[in-house]
Design a protein around this motif. Structure first.
Motif, PDB file in Angstrom:
ATOM      1  N   GLY A  52     -26.511 -35.123   0.803  1.00 14.96           N
ATOM      2  CA  GLY A  52     -26.752 -35.790  -0.471  1.00 14.96           C
ATOM      3  C   GLY A  52     -26.347 -34.920  -1.655  1.00 14.96           C
ATOM      4  N   MET A  53     -26.092 -33.656  -1.378  1.00 17.85           N
ATOM      5  CA  MET A  53     -25.767 -32.709  -2.461  1.00 17.85           C
ATOM      6  C   MET A  53     -24.317 -32.901  -2.913  1.00 17.85           C
ATOM      7  N   PRO A  54     -24.007 -32.786  -4.187  1.00 15.56           N
ATOM      8  CA  PRO A  54     -24.907 -32.362  -5.267  1.00 15.56           C
ATOM      9  C   PRO A  54     -25.606 -33.525  -5.969  1.00 15.56           C
ATOM     10  N   HIS A  55     -25.425 -34.767  -5.489  1.00 15.67           N
ATOM     11  CA  HIS A  55     -25.950 -35.912  -6.249  1.00 15.67           C
ATOM     12  C   HIS A  55     -27.460 -36.083  -6.118  1.00 15.67           C
ATOM     13  N   VAL A  56     -28.014 -35.684  -4.967  1.00 18.80           N
ATOM     14  CA  VAL A  56     -29.470 -35.748  -4.806  1.00 18.80           C
ATOM     15  C   VAL A  56     -29.985 -34.314  -4.872  1.00 18.80           C
ATOM     16  N   LYS A  57     -30.920 -34.083  -5.773  1.00 22.24           N
ATOM     17  CA  LYS A  57     -31.376 -32.723  -6.067  1.00 22.24           C
ATOM     18  C   LYS A  57     -31.876 -32.006  -4.810  1.00 22.24           C
ATOM     19  N   SER A  58     -31.505 -30.750  -4.714  1.00 20.15           N
ATOM     20  CA  SER A  58     -31.983 -29.917  -3.616  1.00 20.15           C
ATOM     21  C   SER A  58     -31.878 -28.468  -4.047  1.00 20.15           C
ATOM     22  N   ASN A  59     -32.814 -27.651  -3.563  1.00 22.38           N
ATOM     23  CA  ASN A  59     -32.718 -26.211  -3.801  1.00 22.38           C
ATOM     24  C   ASN A  59     -31.898 -25.503  -2.722  1.00 22.38           C
ATOM     25  N   MET A  60     -31.496 -26.249  -1.689  1.00 28.98           N
ATOM     26  CA  MET A  60     -30.775 -25.603  -0.586  1.00 28.98           C
ATOM     27  C   MET A  60     -29.403 -25.126  -1.057  1.00 28.98           C
ATOM     28  N   LEU A  96     -19.985 -33.404   8.449  1.00 29.14           N
ATOM     29  CA  LEU A  96     -19.414 -34.405   7.548  1.00 29.14           C
ATOM     30  C   LEU A  96     -19.101 -33.758   6.206  1.00 29.14           C
ATOM     31  N   ASP A  97     -17.898 -34.033   5.677  1.00 27.94           N
ATOM     32  CA  ASP A  97     -17.509 -33.540   4.355  1.00 27.94           C
ATOM     33  C   ASP A  97     -17.273 -34.746   3.455  1.00 27.94           C
ATOM     34  N   PHE A  98     -18.229 -35.010   2.580  1.00 27.42           N
ATOM     35  CA  PHE A  98     -18.146 -36.215   1.733  1.00 27.42           C
ATOM     36  C   PHE A  98     -17.061 -36.111   0.660  1.00 27.42           C
ATOM     37  N   ASP A  99     -16.597 -34.904   0.345  1.00 27.74           N
ATOM     38  CA  ASP A  99     -15.544 -34.793  -0.681  1.00 27.74           C
ATOM     39  C   ASP A  99     -14.199 -35.216  -0.129  1.00 27.74           C
ATOM     40  N   SER A 100     -13.905 -34.820   1.118  1.00 28.16           N
ATOM     41  CA  SER A 100     -12.574 -35.132   1.673  1.00 28.16           C
ATOM     42  C   SER A 100     -12.625 -36.288   2.673  1.00 28.16           C
ATOM     43  N   HIS A 101     -13.814 -36.850   2.900  1.00 25.69           N
ATOM     44  CA  HIS A 101     -13.991 -37.928   3.883  1.00 25.69           C
ATOM     45  C   HIS A 101     -13.451 -37.531   5.251  1.00 25.69           C
ATOM     46  N   LYS A 123     -21.144 -27.324   4.135  1.00 20.63           N
ATOM     47  CA  LYS A 123     -20.417 -28.479   4.678  1.00 20.63           C
ATOM     48  C   LYS A 123     -20.380 -28.316   6.180  1.00 20.63           C
ATOM     49  N   TYR A 124     -21.063 -29.192   6.866  1.00 21.27           N
ATOM     50  CA  TYR A 124     -21.104 -29.136   8.336  1.00 21.27           C
ATOM     51  C   TYR A 124     -21.055 -30.558   8.882  1.00 21.27           C
ATOM     52  N   LEU A 153     -14.169 -25.513  11.145  1.00 19.10           N
ATOM     53  CA  LEU A 153     -14.969 -25.006  10.015  1.00 19.10           C
ATOM     54  C   LEU A 153     -14.374 -25.548   8.722  1.00 19.10           C
ATOM     55  N   PHE A 154     -15.162 -26.309   7.964  1.00 19.62           N
ATOM     56  CA  PHE A 154     -14.686 -26.798   6.664  1.00 19.62           C
ATOM     57  C   PHE A 154     -14.676 -25.643   5.671  1.00 19.62           C
ATOM     58  N   GLU A 155     -13.817 -25.777   4.655  1.00 11.11           N
ATOM     59  CA  GLU A 155     -13.888 -24.826   3.552  1.00 11.11           C
ATOM     60  C   GLU A 155     -15.265 -24.990   2.911  1.00 11.11           C
ATOM     61  N   GLN A 156     -15.964 -23.874   2.706  1.00 12.02           N
ATOM     62  CA  GLN A 156     -17.350 -23.971   2.239  1.00 12.02           C
ATOM     63  C   GLN A 156     -17.432 -23.964   0.712  1.00 12.02           C
ATOM     64  N   PRO A 157     -18.384 -24.729   0.162  1.00 14.53           N
ATOM     65  CA  PRO A 157     -18.529 -24.764  -1.303  1.00 14.53           C
ATOM     66  C   PRO A 157     -19.031 -23.424  -1.847  1.00 14.53           C
ATOM     67  N   GLU A 158     -18.792 -23.217  -3.126  1.00 17.77           N
ATOM     68  CA  GLU A 158     -19.317 -22.004  -3.767  1.00 17.77           C
ATOM     69  C   GLU A 158     -20.836 -22.055  -3.787  1.00 17.77           C
ATOM     70  N   GLY A 159     -21.448 -20.869  -3.712  1.00 19.45           N
ATOM     71  CA  GLY A 159     -22.909 -20.809  -3.776  1.00 19.45           C
ATOM     72  C   GLY A 159     -23.559 -21.018  -2.417  1.00 19.45           C
ATOM     73  N   GLY A 160     -22.746 -21.095  -1.366  1.00 17.93           N
ATOM     74  CA  GLY A 160     -23.293 -21.291  -0.022  1.00 17.93           C
ATOM     75  C   GLY A 160     -23.758 -19.975   0.585  1.00 17.93           C
ATOM     76  N   TYR A 161     -24.044 -20.015   1.886  1.00 20.48           N
ATOM     77  CA  TYR A 161     -24.545 -18.821   2.574  1.00 20.48           C
ATOM     78  C   TYR A 161     -23.419 -17.788   2.707  1.00 20.48           C
TER      79      TYR A 161
END
Ligand SMILES: NC(=O)c1ccc[n+]([C@@H]2O[C@H](COP(=O)([O-])OP(=O)(O)OC[C@H]3O[C@@H](n4cnc5c(N)ncnc54)[C@H](OP(=O)(O)O)[C@@H]3O)[C@@H](O)[C@H]2O)c1
Length: 314
Positions: A152-160, A167-172, A164-165, A250-258
């Protein structure tokens, strides 16, 4: 209602901060945040108390000075060092005169010795459970499968942290372990925090507390994502042989990830093996949802619809 003094170690992190926010929102208990540095939790402007996890005596004094009765650990366990930090916290809590209950940082699948064959890191969680069994404290290992927030991120608030594991909603695109038809279980971190808050009211805890927000296969989740986004997704299947060789997609990971995991492909291959072996479905353990019927955890479809559906926030 009994009010406790509760310390959340790692309360600055994704799971920990969410637990702190829920406990503070409910306002029943006194909540302390422990961290490696004395800082401030930005979302609530609350102080973070510096805890020296290398020194069990100092930790014990800290817990006693604040009359802490329940410790919730949400320390990220990713190395010998972080595992040792939690083991020292368990020792300190157990030797303190005030702490009666302890929740170790699990929040995943139920680790058993069998999992060690393909996921050696499980040893850290097993060590924590073994250490807790040797104390006078009550404890419970909270398991639910996979964190739902990531879909749901970034549209549904989360502190996590974003991940991207599968499913990648940006690239479908989807990269599914095995044939993708084995069920897994998922829970949103806010619902996890609600269950933890509710459990604090209970006198006795079982050793394992399984909670399920939803149960479906990765394949079903892709079908939901395709329906909600109105597009056919590009779906790859990682065979069991690929997963066993540590070669998961392995998807390209978003910034701010682990950033803690240099061997990310190996780790997600191990997660893939958990999924295909049914270990990521914790519902077989018997869930505890029904003890707290007023908590209605968000379903996968509702989260995806809210985040990515036509009426989703921009
Ligand atoms: N099932 C799932 O899908 C899933 C997903 C994510 C996480 N989890 C689990 O949830 C738990 C928490 O994860 P998270 O994502 O919330 O973690 P996180 O945000 O990365 O980190 C939590 C906190 O751990 C503390 N920390 C980091 N390294 C430490 C060390 N060496 N010693 C002591 N404290 C340390 C940090 O607090 P300070 O800097 O303030 O000390 C940090 O804010 C973990 O057990 C993780 O495995 C499960």
């Amino acid at each position: 209602m009994v009010a406790y003094t509760v310390a959340v170690a790692g309360g600055t992190g994704g799971i920990g901060c969410t637990i702190v926010e829920e406990l503070v929102r409910q306002g029943k208990h006194k909540v302390l945040i422990l961290g490696r540095e004395a800082t401030t939790l930005p979302s609530l402007s609350l102080p973070v108390i510096k805890a020296n996890y290398n020194d069990p005596d100092a930790l014990k004094q800290l817990l006693e000075a604040h009359k802490v009765e329940i410790v919730i650990s949400a320390i990220i366990i990713y190395s010998e060092g972080s595992s040792k930090a939690q083991l020292n916290l368990i020792q300190a809590a157990s030797e303190s005169s005030t702490v009666k209950k302890f929740i170790p940082s699990e929040y995943g699948v139920k680790y058993t010795p069998e999992i060690l064959a393909f996921h050696p890191a499980a040893q850290w969680w097993l060590d924590a459970a073994a250490a807790l069994r040797n104390t006078r404290m009550q404890f419970t290992r909270i398991v639910f499968g996979w964190v739902l927030d990531h879909y749901g991120m970034p549209h549904v608030k989360s502190n996590m942290k974003p991940v991207k594991y599968a499913l990648d909603f940006d690239s479908h695109q989807a990269a599914i372990p095995g044939d993708g038809e084995t069920p897994i279980t998922l829970l949103h971190s806010v619902d996890l925090a609600k269950y933890i808050a509710a459990m604090l009211e209970q006198e006795n805890w079982p050793e394992v507390s399984a909670f399920v927000g939803d149960r479906m296969s990765w394949g079903e989740m892709v079908r939901v994502a395709e329906r909600v986004t109105g597009e056919k997704w590009n779906v790859k299947y990682d065979s069991i042989e690929m997963l066993e060789k540590g070669e998961a997609t392995l998807f390209e990971q978003p910034e701010g990830g682990y950033t803690e995991y240099p061997e990310a492909r190996q780790l997600i291959s191990e997660f893939g093996l958990m999924a295909v072996n049914g270990i990521m479905d914790v519902s077989g353990e018997g869930t505890r949802n029904e003890e707290f019927p007023w908590i209605k955890p968000i379903k996968v479809e509702d989260l995806i619809e809210t985040a990515w559906g036509k009426k989703s926030p921009e």
